[in-house]
Write a protein that holds these residues in place. Structure first.
Motif, PDB file in Angstrom:
ATOM      1  N   HIS A 292      -1.534  10.820  -7.583  1.00 30.77           N
ATOM      2  CA  HIS A 292      -0.669  10.220  -6.569  1.00 30.77           C
ATOM      3  C   HIS A 292      -1.156   8.859  -6.086  1.00 30.77           C
ATOM      4  O   HIS A 292      -0.485   8.221  -5.292  1.00 30.77           O
TER       5      HIS A 292
ATOM      6  N   ILE B   2      -2.490   8.215   1.067  1.00 35.13           N
ATOM      7  CA  ILE B   2      -1.752   9.282   0.382  1.00 35.13           C
ATOM      8  C   ILE B   2      -2.729  10.362  -0.090  1.00 35.13           C
ATOM      9  O   ILE B   2      -2.503  11.554   0.105  1.00 35.13           O
TER      10      ILE B   2
ATOM     11  N   VAL C 281       8.459  10.960  -6.741  1.00 32.96           N
ATOM     12  CA  VAL C 281       7.062  10.527  -6.834  1.00 32.96           C
ATOM     13  C   VAL C 281       6.117  11.578  -6.255  1.00 32.96           C
ATOM     14  O   VAL C 281       4.917  11.520  -6.496  1.00 32.96           O
ATOM     15  N   TYR C 282       6.629  12.535  -5.502  1.00 33.70           N
ATOM     16  CA  TYR C 282       5.750  13.606  -5.036  1.00 33.70           C
ATOM     17  C   TYR C 282       5.393  14.540  -6.189  1.00 33.70           C
ATOM     18  O   TYR C 282       4.269  15.024  -6.279  1.00 33.70           O
ATOM     19  N   HIS C 283       6.381  14.803  -7.068  1.00 31.71           N
ATOM     20  CA  HIS C 283       6.197  15.801  -8.128  1.00 31.71           C
ATOM     21  C   HIS C 283       5.633  15.160  -9.387  1.00 31.71           C
ATOM     22  O   HIS C 283       6.316  15.042 -10.405  1.00 31.71           O
ATOM     23  N   THR C 284       4.350  14.779  -9.325  1.00 34.89           N
ATOM     24  CA  THR C 284       3.797  13.996 -10.429  1.00 34.89           C
ATOM     25  C   THR C 284       3.695  14.775 -11.734  1.00 34.89           C
ATOM     26  O   THR C 284       3.926  14.205 -12.793  1.00 34.89           O
TER      27      THR C 284
ATOM     28  N   PRO D 217       0.841  -1.206   0.000  1.00 29.45           N
ATOM     29  CA  PRO D 217       0.000   0.000   0.000  1.00 29.45           C
ATOM     30  C   PRO D 217       0.875   1.255   0.000  1.00 29.45           C
ATOM     31  O   PRO D 217       1.774   1.375   0.831  1.00 29.45           O
ATOM     32  N   GLY D 218       0.656   2.144  -0.944  1.00 31.39           N
ATOM     33  CA  GLY D 218       1.395   3.404  -0.970  1.00 31.39           C
ATOM     34  C   GLY D 218       2.719   3.361  -1.698  1.00 31.39           C
ATOM     35  O   GLY D 218       3.428   4.367  -1.747  1.00 31.39           O
ATOM     36  N   CYS D 219       3.096   2.228  -2.270  1.00 32.07           N
ATOM     37  CA  CYS D 219       4.405   2.122  -2.941  1.00 32.07           C
ATOM     38  C   CYS D 219       4.481   3.059  -4.145  1.00 32.07           C
ATOM     39  O   CYS D 219       3.579   3.091  -4.982  1.00 32.07           O
TER      40      CYS D 219
ATOM     41  N   GLY E 195       3.633   2.419  -8.170  1.00 27.40           N
ATOM     42  CA  GLY E 195       2.323   2.636  -8.786  1.00 27.40           C
ATOM     43  C   GLY E 195       2.154   4.072  -9.263  1.00 27.40           C
ATOM     44  O   GLY E 195       1.491   4.333 -10.274  1.00 27.40           O
ATOM     45  N   ILE E 196       2.758   5.017  -8.535  1.00 25.78           N
ATOM     46  CA  ILE E 196       2.659   6.430  -8.924  1.00 25.78           C
ATOM     47  C   ILE E 196       3.432   6.639 -10.229  1.00 25.78           C
ATOM     48  O   ILE E 196       2.968   7.334 -11.137  1.00 25.78           O
TER      49      ILE E 196
ATOM     50  N   ARG F 165       0.365   8.304 -18.529  1.00 28.05           N
ATOM     51  CA  ARG F 165      -0.084   9.629 -18.967  1.00 28.05           C
ATOM     52  C   ARG F 165       0.854  10.196 -20.021  1.00 28.05           C
ATOM     53  O   ARG F 165       0.410  10.810 -21.003  1.00 28.05           O
TER      54      ARG F 165
ATOM     55  N   ALA G  11       4.265   5.902   3.796  1.00 26.93           N
ATOM     56  CA  ALA G  11       4.384   6.458   2.443  1.00 26.93           C
ATOM     57  C   ALA G  11       4.230   7.980   2.425  1.00 26.93           C
ATOM     58  O   ALA G  11       5.031   8.695   1.832  1.00 26.93           O
ATOM     59  N   THR G  12       3.192   8.469   3.112  1.00 29.32           N
ATOM     60  CA  THR G  12       2.922   9.903   3.092  1.00 29.32           C
ATOM     61  C   THR G  12       4.097  10.694   3.644  1.00 29.32           C
ATOM     62  O   THR G  12       4.456  11.748   3.109  1.00 29.32           O
TER      63      THR G  12
ATOM     64  N   CYS H 192      -3.713   3.394   1.770  1.00 27.10           N
ATOM     65  CA  CYS H 192      -2.408   3.976   2.081  1.00 27.10           C
ATOM     66  C   CYS H 192      -2.548   5.397   2.580  1.00 27.10           C
ATOM     67  O   CYS H 192      -1.634   5.939   3.186  1.00 27.10           O
TER      68      CYS H 192
ATOM     69  N   PRO I 269      -1.285   5.187  -5.936  1.00 28.21           N
ATOM     70  CA  PRO I 269      -0.448   4.151  -6.541  1.00 28.21           C
ATOM     71  C   PRO I 269      -1.267   3.001  -7.124  1.00 28.21           C
ATOM     72  O   PRO I 269      -0.721   2.134  -7.794  1.00 28.21           O
TER      73      PRO I 269
ATOM     74  N   LEU J 232       6.767  10.903   1.042  1.00 28.52           N
ATOM     75  CA  LEU J 232       6.387  11.839  -0.019  1.00 28.52           C
ATOM     76  C   LEU J 232       6.597  13.280   0.450  1.00 28.52           C
ATOM     77  O   LEU J 232       7.096  14.127  -0.301  1.00 28.52           O
ATOM     78  N   ARG J 233       6.238  13.545   1.696  1.00 28.79           N
ATOM     79  CA  ARG J 233       6.459  14.886   2.265  1.00 28.79           C
ATOM     80  C   ARG J 233       7.947  15.206   2.328  1.00 28.79           C
ATOM     81  O   ARG J 233       8.358  16.345   2.120  1.00 28.79           O
TER      82      ARG J 233
ATOM     83  N   LYS K 252      -5.903   0.447  -1.262  1.00 30.58           N
ATOM     84  CA  LYS K 252      -5.190  -0.293  -0.215  1.00 30.58           C
ATOM     85  C   LYS K 252      -5.057   0.520   1.069  1.00 30.58           C
ATOM     86  O   LYS K 252      -4.216   0.222   1.909  1.00 30.58           O
TER      87      LYS K 252
END
Ligand SMILES: Cc1ncc(C[n+]2csc(CCOP(=O)(O)OP(=O)(O)O)c2C)c(N)n1
Ligand code: SF4
Ligand code: SF4
Lengths: 286, 87
Positions: B76, B41, A187-190, A33-35, A38-39, A46, A228-229, B39, B78, A232-233, B37
Protein backbone atom coordinates in the motif's frame (compact mmCIF):
# COMPACT_ATOMS: atom_id res chain seq x y z
CA UNK A 1 13.64 -19.84 14.89
CA UNK A 2 16.50 -17.92 13.30
CA UNK A 3 15.39 -15.25 10.89
CA UNK A 4 15.28 -16.44 7.32
CA UNK A 5 17.38 -14.45 4.91
CA UNK A 6 15.74 -12.72 1.98
CA UNK A 7 14.89 -15.67 -0.22
CA UNK A 8 14.26 -15.84 -3.93
CA UNK A 9 11.37 -18.21 -3.30
CA UNK A 10 8.12 -18.17 -5.26
CA UNK A 11 6.71 -15.62 -2.86
CA UNK A 12 6.82 -12.16 -4.37
CA UNK A 13 9.50 -9.96 -2.90
CA UNK A 14 8.74 -6.66 -1.29
CA UNK A 15 11.29 -4.76 -3.35
CA UNK A 16 10.08 -5.91 -6.77
CA UNK A 17 8.92 -2.41 -7.72
CA UNK A 18 12.41 -0.99 -7.12
CA UNK A 19 13.78 -3.15 -9.92
CA UNK A 20 11.43 -1.55 -12.44
CA UNK A 21 11.93 2.14 -11.66
CA UNK A 22 13.80 4.29 -14.15
CA UNK A 23 17.29 4.81 -12.76
CA UNK A 24 17.76 8.41 -13.92
CA UNK A 25 14.43 9.69 -12.56
CA UNK A 26 14.22 11.76 -9.43
CA UNK A 27 12.37 10.05 -6.61
CA UNK A 28 10.11 10.28 -4.72
CA UNK A 29 7.56 10.74 -7.47
CA UNK A 30 5.62 13.98 -7.96
CA UNK A 31 2.31 12.64 -6.64
CA UNK A 32 0.89 14.02 -3.39
CA UNK A 33 1.68 12.05 -0.19
CA UNK A 34 -0.64 9.04 -0.12
CA UNK A 35 -1.90 9.33 -3.71
CA UNK A 36 -3.38 6.07 -4.99
CA UNK A 37 -1.52 6.37 -8.30
CA UNK A 38 1.61 5.06 -6.57
CA UNK A 39 -0.29 2.07 -5.16
CA UNK A 40 -1.51 1.17 -8.65
CA UNK A 41 2.02 1.59 -9.99
CA UNK A 42 3.50 -1.02 -7.69
CA UNK A 43 0.58 -3.37 -8.31
CA UNK A 44 1.12 -3.11 -12.08
CA UNK A 45 4.81 -3.87 -11.60
CA UNK A 46 4.03 -6.94 -9.49
CA UNK A 47 1.62 -8.19 -12.16
CA UNK A 48 4.14 -7.75 -14.96
CA UNK A 49 6.90 -9.31 -12.87
CA UNK A 50 4.71 -12.29 -12.07
CA UNK A 51 3.97 -12.82 -15.76
CA UNK A 52 7.71 -12.73 -16.45
CA UNK A 53 7.43 -10.24 -19.31
CA UNK A 54 10.64 -8.66 -20.56
CA UNK A 55 10.85 -4.91 -19.92
CA UNK A 56 11.31 -4.17 -23.60
CA UNK A 57 8.21 -6.11 -24.61
CA UNK A 58 5.84 -4.01 -22.52
CA UNK A 59 4.66 -0.63 -23.78
CA UNK A 60 3.01 1.75 -21.35
CA UNK A 61 0.94 4.41 -23.07
CA UNK A 62 -0.67 7.33 -21.27
CA UNK A 63 -2.27 10.69 -21.90
CA UNK A 64 -2.15 13.69 -19.58
CA UNK A 65 -3.07 13.81 -15.90
CA UNK A 66 -1.53 12.89 -12.56
CA UNK A 67 -2.21 9.20 -13.23
CA UNK A 68 -0.78 9.53 -16.73
CA UNK A 69 2.62 10.36 -15.25
CA UNK A 70 3.12 6.72 -14.35
CA UNK A 71 4.98 5.54 -17.51
CA UNK A 72 7.54 8.27 -16.87
CA UNK A 73 8.71 6.46 -13.72
CA UNK A 74 8.69 2.89 -14.96
CA UNK A 75 11.45 1.32 -16.98
CA UNK A 76 9.30 -0.08 -19.81
CA UNK A 77 8.79 1.24 -23.32
CA UNK A 78 6.84 4.43 -22.70
CA UNK A 79 4.63 6.71 -24.74
CA UNK A 80 3.41 9.79 -22.87
CA UNK A 81 0.97 11.30 -25.35
CA UNK A 82 -1.58 14.11 -25.51
CA UNK A 83 -4.62 14.45 -23.29
CA UNK A 84 -7.21 11.76 -23.98
CA UNK A 85 -5.41 10.19 -26.93
CA UNK A 86 -3.57 7.36 -25.20
CA UNK A 87 -5.85 4.70 -26.67
CA UNK A 88 -5.48 6.10 -30.19
CA UNK A 89 -1.67 5.91 -29.93
CA UNK A 90 -1.87 2.50 -28.27
CA UNK A 91 -4.03 1.17 -31.11
CA UNK A 92 -1.35 2.25 -33.56
CA UNK A 93 1.42 0.62 -31.53
CA UNK A 94 -0.46 -2.65 -31.14
CA UNK A 95 -1.46 -2.82 -34.79
CA UNK A 96 2.11 -2.24 -35.94
CA UNK A 97 3.72 -4.53 -33.34
CA UNK A 98 1.17 -7.17 -32.25
CA UNK A 99 3.96 -9.03 -30.42
CA UNK A 100 4.20 -6.32 -27.75
CA UNK A 101 2.05 -6.09 -24.63
CA UNK A 102 0.38 -2.70 -24.67
CA UNK A 103 -0.91 -1.24 -21.41
CA UNK A 104 -2.72 2.09 -21.24
CA UNK A 105 -2.69 4.08 -17.99
CA UNK A 106 -5.42 6.67 -17.92
CA UNK A 107 -7.43 8.88 -15.58
CA UNK A 108 -11.16 9.38 -15.43
CA UNK A 109 -10.95 12.73 -17.23
CA UNK A 110 -8.44 11.46 -19.74
CA UNK A 111 -10.34 8.27 -20.56
CA UNK A 112 -13.97 9.30 -20.24
CA UNK A 113 -14.25 12.99 -21.15
CA UNK A 114 -11.76 14.01 -23.81
CA UNK A 115 -10.86 10.41 -24.62
CA UNK A 116 -14.33 8.89 -24.42
CA UNK A 117 -14.61 8.38 -28.15
CA UNK A 118 -11.30 6.55 -28.35
CA UNK A 119 -12.40 4.33 -25.49
CA UNK A 120 -15.64 3.15 -27.08
CA UNK A 121 -13.98 2.45 -30.41
CA UNK A 122 -11.08 0.55 -28.85
CA UNK A 123 -13.67 -1.54 -26.96
CA UNK A 124 -15.68 -2.08 -30.14
CA UNK A 125 -12.62 -3.27 -32.08
CA UNK A 126 -11.64 -5.67 -29.31
CA UNK A 127 -7.97 -4.92 -29.90
CA UNK A 128 -5.59 -6.61 -27.46
CA UNK A 129 -4.85 -3.63 -25.20
CA UNK A 130 -5.02 -3.56 -21.40
CA UNK A 131 -6.51 -0.32 -20.12
CA UNK A 132 -6.10 0.63 -16.48
CA UNK A 133 -8.48 3.43 -15.62
CA UNK A 134 -7.48 5.11 -12.37
CA UNK A 135 -10.76 6.63 -11.30
CA UNK A 136 -10.27 9.23 -8.58
CA UNK A 137 -13.62 10.95 -9.27
CA UNK A 138 -12.02 14.27 -10.22
CA UNK A 139 -9.46 16.07 -12.42
CA UNK A 140 -6.44 15.99 -10.16
CA UNK A 141 -3.72 17.63 -12.19
CA UNK A 142 -5.62 20.76 -13.15
CA UNK A 143 -6.98 21.51 -9.69
CA UNK A 144 -10.11 19.54 -8.89
CA UNK A 145 -12.68 20.19 -11.63
CA UNK A 146 -15.56 17.71 -12.10
CA UNK A 147 -15.01 14.69 -14.27
CA UNK A 148 -17.61 12.34 -15.80
CA UNK A 149 -17.32 10.10 -12.74
CA UNK A 150 -17.74 12.75 -10.04
CA UNK A 151 -20.75 11.55 -8.02
CA UNK A 152 -23.88 13.70 -8.16
CA UNK A 153 -23.90 16.15 -5.29
CA UNK A 154 -20.12 16.09 -4.82
CA UNK A 155 -18.27 19.35 -4.50
CA UNK A 156 -15.46 20.21 -6.90
CA UNK A 157 -13.81 23.51 -7.80
CA UNK A 158 -16.22 23.90 -10.73
CA UNK A 159 -19.28 22.73 -8.77
CA UNK A 160 -19.04 24.60 -5.46
CA UNK A 161 -22.74 23.87 -4.72
CA UNK A 162 -22.54 20.21 -5.64
CA UNK A 163 -22.47 18.35 -8.95
CA UNK A 164 -25.85 18.42 -10.74
CA UNK A 165 -24.83 15.96 -13.42
CA UNK A 166 -25.16 12.18 -13.55
CA UNK A 167 -22.07 9.99 -13.74
CA UNK A 168 -20.73 7.50 -16.21
CA UNK A 169 -20.58 3.90 -15.07
CA UNK A 170 -17.25 3.27 -16.74
CA UNK A 171 -17.49 -0.53 -16.62
CA UNK A 172 -21.03 -0.54 -18.04
CA UNK A 173 -19.89 1.79 -20.76
CA UNK A 174 -16.98 -0.49 -21.68
CA UNK A 175 -19.25 -3.52 -21.65
CA UNK A 176 -21.83 -1.88 -23.88
CA UNK A 177 -19.09 -0.82 -26.28
CA UNK A 178 -17.78 -4.38 -26.57
CA UNK A 179 -14.78 -4.81 -24.24
CA UNK A 180 -14.15 -8.49 -23.52
CA UNK A 181 -12.58 -8.35 -20.06
CA UNK A 182 -13.89 -5.93 -17.47
CA UNK A 183 -12.87 -5.77 -13.82
CA UNK A 184 -13.15 -3.29 -11.00
CA UNK A 185 -11.03 -2.99 -7.91
CA UNK A 186 -9.80 -0.33 -5.50
CA UNK A 187 -6.46 0.86 -4.18
CA UNK A 188 -7.34 -0.67 -0.81
CA UNK A 189 -7.62 -4.18 -2.30
CA UNK A 190 -4.04 -4.55 -3.47
CA UNK A 191 -3.93 -8.33 -3.78
CA UNK A 192 -7.16 -8.32 -5.75
CA UNK A 193 -5.73 -5.52 -7.90
CA UNK A 194 -2.62 -7.62 -8.59
CA UNK A 195 -4.83 -10.50 -9.72
CA UNK A 196 -7.14 -8.36 -11.85
CA UNK A 197 -4.24 -6.64 -13.65
CA UNK A 198 -2.50 -9.98 -14.22
CA UNK A 199 -5.65 -11.52 -15.72
CA UNK A 200 -6.30 -8.43 -17.80
CA UNK A 201 -2.82 -8.53 -19.32
CA UNK A 202 -3.18 -12.25 -20.02
CA UNK A 203 -6.57 -11.81 -21.69
CA UNK A 204 -6.47 -11.73 -25.49
CA UNK A 205 -8.76 -8.85 -26.44
CA UNK A 206 -9.61 -5.46 -25.01
CA UNK A 207 -9.40 -5.54 -21.23
CA UNK A 208 -10.56 -2.76 -18.99
CA UNK A 209 -9.67 -2.52 -15.31
CA UNK A 210 -11.21 0.30 -13.32
CA UNK A 211 -9.24 1.01 -10.16
CA UNK A 212 -11.03 3.31 -7.73
CA UNK A 213 -8.41 5.58 -6.25
CA UNK A 214 -8.02 8.42 -3.80
CA UNK A 215 -7.38 12.03 -4.69
CA UNK A 216 -7.65 13.30 -1.13
CA UNK A 217 -5.92 16.52 -2.19
CA UNK A 218 -8.96 17.63 -4.21
CA UNK A 219 -11.86 15.18 -4.03
CA UNK A 220 -11.24 14.25 -0.42
CA UNK A 221 -10.55 17.75 0.84
CA UNK A 222 -13.40 19.50 -1.03
CA UNK A 223 -15.90 16.89 0.16
CA UNK A 224 -14.49 16.69 3.68
CA UNK A 225 -13.73 13.00 3.39
CA UNK A 226 -10.38 13.19 5.10
CA UNK A 227 -6.88 12.14 4.19
CA UNK A 228 -5.63 9.20 2.11
CA UNK A 229 -6.16 6.67 4.89
CA UNK A 230 -9.79 7.72 5.36
CA UNK A 231 -10.50 7.26 1.66
CA UNK A 232 -8.82 3.85 1.67
CA UNK A 233 -11.00 2.86 4.63
CA UNK A 234 -14.04 4.10 2.67
CA UNK A 235 -13.16 1.76 -0.21
CA UNK A 236 -12.68 -1.08 2.26
CA UNK A 237 -16.13 -0.54 3.74
CA UNK A 238 -18.00 0.02 0.48
CA UNK A 239 -16.56 -2.81 -1.56
CA UNK A 240 -18.96 -5.72 -1.79
CA UNK A 241 -16.55 -8.39 -2.89
CA UNK A 242 -18.22 -11.19 -4.77
CA UNK A 243 -21.56 -10.36 -3.14
CA UNK A 244 -23.25 -8.55 -6.00
CA UNK A 245 -24.09 -10.30 -9.25
CA UNK A 246 -24.51 -7.43 -11.69
CA UNK A 247 -22.42 -4.34 -12.28
CA UNK A 248 -25.06 -2.13 -10.73
CA UNK A 249 -26.71 -4.23 -8.11
CA UNK A 250 -29.98 -2.68 -7.01
CA UNK A 251 -29.49 -3.76 -3.43
CA UNK A 252 -25.99 -2.42 -3.24
CA UNK A 253 -26.62 1.10 -4.47
CA UNK A 254 -23.99 2.73 -2.35
CA UNK A 255 -21.65 -0.24 -2.52
CA UNK A 256 -18.73 -0.79 -4.82
CA UNK A 257 -18.89 -4.03 -6.78
CA UNK A 258 -15.39 -5.39 -7.34
CA UNK A 259 -13.90 -8.35 -9.13
CA UNK A 260 -14.20 -9.55 -12.73
CA UNK A 261 -17.49 -8.11 -13.96
CA UNK A 262 -17.55 -9.41 -17.51
CA UNK A 263 -15.56 -11.78 -19.63
CA UNK A 264 -15.95 -12.99 -23.21
CA UNK A 265 -13.32 -15.31 -24.64
CA UNK A 266 -15.26 -16.05 -27.84
CA UNK A 267 -15.04 -12.72 -29.63
CA UNK A 268 -12.24 -12.46 -32.19
CA UNK A 269 -9.41 -10.02 -31.62
CA UNK A 270 -8.56 -7.34 -34.20
CA UNK A 271 -4.86 -8.14 -34.73
CA UNK A 272 -5.70 -11.84 -35.13
CA UNK A 273 -8.30 -10.97 -37.78
CA UNK A 274 -5.80 -8.80 -39.58
CA UNK A 275 -3.19 -11.58 -39.53
CA UNK A 276 -5.78 -13.98 -40.94
CA UNK A 277 -6.49 -11.56 -43.76
CA UNK A 278 -2.77 -11.18 -44.51
CA UNK A 279 -2.32 -14.95 -44.51
CA UNK A 280 -5.24 -15.55 -46.86
CA UNK A 281 -4.05 -12.81 -49.23
CA UNK A 282 -0.51 -14.16 -49.37
CA UNK A 283 -1.86 -17.68 -50.01
CA UNK A 284 -3.96 -16.35 -52.89
CA UNK A 285 -0.81 -14.85 -54.44
CA UNK A 286 1.28 -18.02 -54.24
CA UNK B 1 -3.17 14.39 16.49
CA UNK B 2 -1.94 11.94 13.90
CA UNK B 3 -0.85 9.42 16.50
CA UNK B 4 -4.29 9.67 18.12
CA UNK B 5 -5.95 8.88 14.77
CA UNK B 6 -3.70 5.90 14.35
CA UNK B 7 -4.65 4.48 17.70
CA UNK B 8 -8.33 4.73 16.87
CA UNK B 9 -8.04 3.20 13.42
CA UNK B 10 -5.75 0.28 14.13
CA UNK B 11 -6.88 -2.74 16.14
CA UNK B 12 -5.85 -2.58 19.78
CA UNK B 13 -4.56 -6.14 20.06
CA UNK B 14 -2.61 -7.94 17.34
CA UNK B 15 -4.63 -10.72 15.76
CA UNK B 16 -1.88 -13.14 14.82
CA UNK B 17 1.38 -14.32 16.37
CA UNK B 18 4.62 -13.61 14.57
CA UNK B 19 6.65 -16.67 13.58
CA UNK B 20 10.01 -14.94 13.23
CA UNK B 21 12.32 -13.97 16.05
CA UNK B 22 13.42 -10.53 14.94
CA UNK B 23 15.78 -10.03 17.87
CA UNK B 24 18.36 -12.15 16.00
CA UNK B 25 18.42 -10.16 12.78
CA UNK B 26 17.41 -6.92 11.05
CA UNK B 27 14.13 -5.10 11.58
CA UNK B 28 11.10 -6.73 9.89
CA UNK B 29 10.70 -3.81 7.46
CA UNK B 30 12.87 -0.87 6.48
CA UNK B 31 11.57 2.58 5.62
CA UNK B 32 13.44 4.69 3.07
CA UNK B 33 13.56 8.09 4.82
CA UNK B 34 14.16 10.11 1.66
CA UNK B 35 11.27 8.61 -0.32
CA UNK B 36 8.68 8.43 2.47
CA UNK B 37 6.19 11.30 2.29
CA UNK B 38 4.65 10.69 5.74
CA UNK B 39 1.22 9.81 4.36
CA UNK B 40 0.79 7.34 7.21
CA UNK B 41 -1.08 4.76 5.16
CA UNK B 42 1.30 2.05 6.37
CA UNK B 43 0.87 3.00 10.01
CA UNK B 44 -2.91 3.02 9.77
CA UNK B 45 -3.31 -0.18 7.77
CA UNK B 46 -0.87 -2.46 9.63
CA UNK B 47 -3.14 -5.08 11.23
CA UNK B 48 -0.53 -5.85 13.89
CA UNK B 49 0.20 -2.30 15.05
CA UNK B 50 3.88 -2.77 14.26
CA UNK B 51 4.40 0.76 12.98
CA UNK B 52 3.99 4.07 14.72
CA UNK B 53 4.93 7.63 13.87
CA UNK B 54 7.79 9.57 15.36
CA UNK B 55 7.60 13.24 16.32
CA UNK B 56 8.17 14.37 12.75
CA UNK B 57 5.35 12.15 11.47
CA UNK B 58 7.59 9.54 9.86
CA UNK B 59 6.72 5.88 10.35
CA UNK B 60 9.01 3.85 12.61
CA UNK B 61 9.03 0.19 13.59
CA UNK B 62 7.68 0.30 17.13
CA UNK B 63 6.71 -3.33 17.80
CA UNK B 64 8.96 -5.44 15.59
CA UNK B 65 8.08 -8.68 17.38
CA UNK B 66 4.45 -8.50 16.15
CA UNK B 67 5.25 -8.33 12.41
CA UNK B 68 3.78 -11.26 10.47
CA UNK B 69 5.22 -10.21 7.07
CA UNK B 70 1.72 -9.88 5.63
CA UNK B 71 2.80 -7.27 3.09
CA UNK B 72 0.00 -4.81 3.75
CA UNK B 73 2.41 -1.92 4.39
CA UNK B 74 4.66 -2.41 1.39
CA UNK B 75 1.87 -3.14 -1.10
CA UNK B 76 0.00 0.00 0.00
CA UNK B 77 2.95 2.39 0.14
CA UNK B 78 2.47 4.78 -2.80
CA UNK B 79 6.15 5.67 -2.82
CA UNK B 80 7.82 2.26 -2.70
CA UNK B 81 9.41 3.46 0.53
CA UNK B 82 8.89 0.27 2.58
CA UNK B 83 10.61 -3.03 1.94
CA UNK B 84 10.79 -6.15 4.01
CA UNK B 85 14.13 -7.50 5.13
CA UNK B 86 12.74 -11.02 5.06
CA UNK B 87 10.72 -11.20 1.84
C1 LIG C 1 -6.27 19.11 -24.99
C2 LIG C 1 -6.12 19.39 -23.53
N1 LIG C 1 -7.17 19.85 -22.82
C3 LIG C 1 -7.06 20.08 -21.51
C4 LIG C 1 -5.88 19.85 -20.86
C5 LIG C 1 -5.76 20.12 -19.38
N2 LIG C 1 -5.76 18.94 -18.57
C6 LIG C 1 -4.62 18.37 -18.16
S1 LIG C 1 -4.83 17.04 -17.17
C7 LIG C 1 -6.52 17.22 -17.24
C8 LIG C 1 -7.46 16.32 -16.50
C9 LIG C 1 -6.83 15.12 -15.91
O1 LIG C 1 -7.74 14.45 -15.14
P1 LIG C 1 -7.74 12.89 -15.02
O2 LIG C 1 -7.62 12.28 -16.38
O3 LIG C 1 -8.91 12.49 -14.20
O4 LIG C 1 -6.37 12.53 -14.29
P2 LIG C 1 -5.92 12.75 -12.79
O5 LIG C 1 -5.06 13.98 -12.82
O6 LIG C 1 -7.12 12.90 -11.93
O7 LIG C 1 -5.13 11.54 -12.48
C10 LIG C 1 -6.87 18.31 -18.06
C11 LIG C 1 -8.25 18.74 -18.31
C12 LIG C 1 -4.79 19.36 -21.62
N3 LIG C 1 -3.62 19.07 -21.06
N4 LIG C 1 -4.94 19.15 -22.94
S1 SF4 D 1 -3.79 15.95 -7.09
FE1 SF4 D 1 -4.88 14.08 -6.56
S2 SF4 D 1 -4.48 12.66 -8.26
FE2 SF4 D 1 -2.95 14.31 -8.38
S3 SF4 D 1 -1.17 13.55 -7.22
FE3 SF4 D 1 -2.42 14.73 -5.78
S4 SF4 D 1 -3.76 13.20 -4.79
FE4 SF4 D 1 -2.92 12.27 -6.67
S1 SF4 E 1 2.98 4.38 3.23
FE1 SF4 E 1 5.07 4.83 2.43
S2 SF4 E 1 5.12 7.06 2.06
FE2 SF4 E 1 3.34 6.63 3.37
S3 SF4 E 1 4.12 6.92 5.50
FE3 SF4 E 1 4.34 4.73 5.01
S4 SF4 E 1 6.45 4.54 4.20
FE4 SF4 E 1 5.92 6.72 4.15
Amino acid sequence: MTPAVKSSAAVQQSDVVLRYLRPHKKFPNLWCPGCGNGIVMSSLVRAIDKLGLAKDNVVLVSGIGCSSRMPVYLDFQALHTTHGRALAFATGVKFARPDLKVVVITGDGDCLSIGGNHLIHACRRNIDITTILINNYIYGMTGGQISPTTPSGSVSTTTPYGNMEKQFEACELAKGAGATFIARTTVYHTSQMDRMITEAIQHRGFSFVEVLSNCHTYYGRLNRLGQATALLRMFQEKAARGKAKSIIDEESKDMIVTGVLHRDDEKTELCDEYQKLLDSLSKGKA
Amino acid sequence: MSSLQTTIEAPVTPVRRSKVDYSQGPQPVSINPTWCKKCNICVALCPQNVLDTDRSGKPVVAHAEECIQCGICWTHCPDAAITSNYR
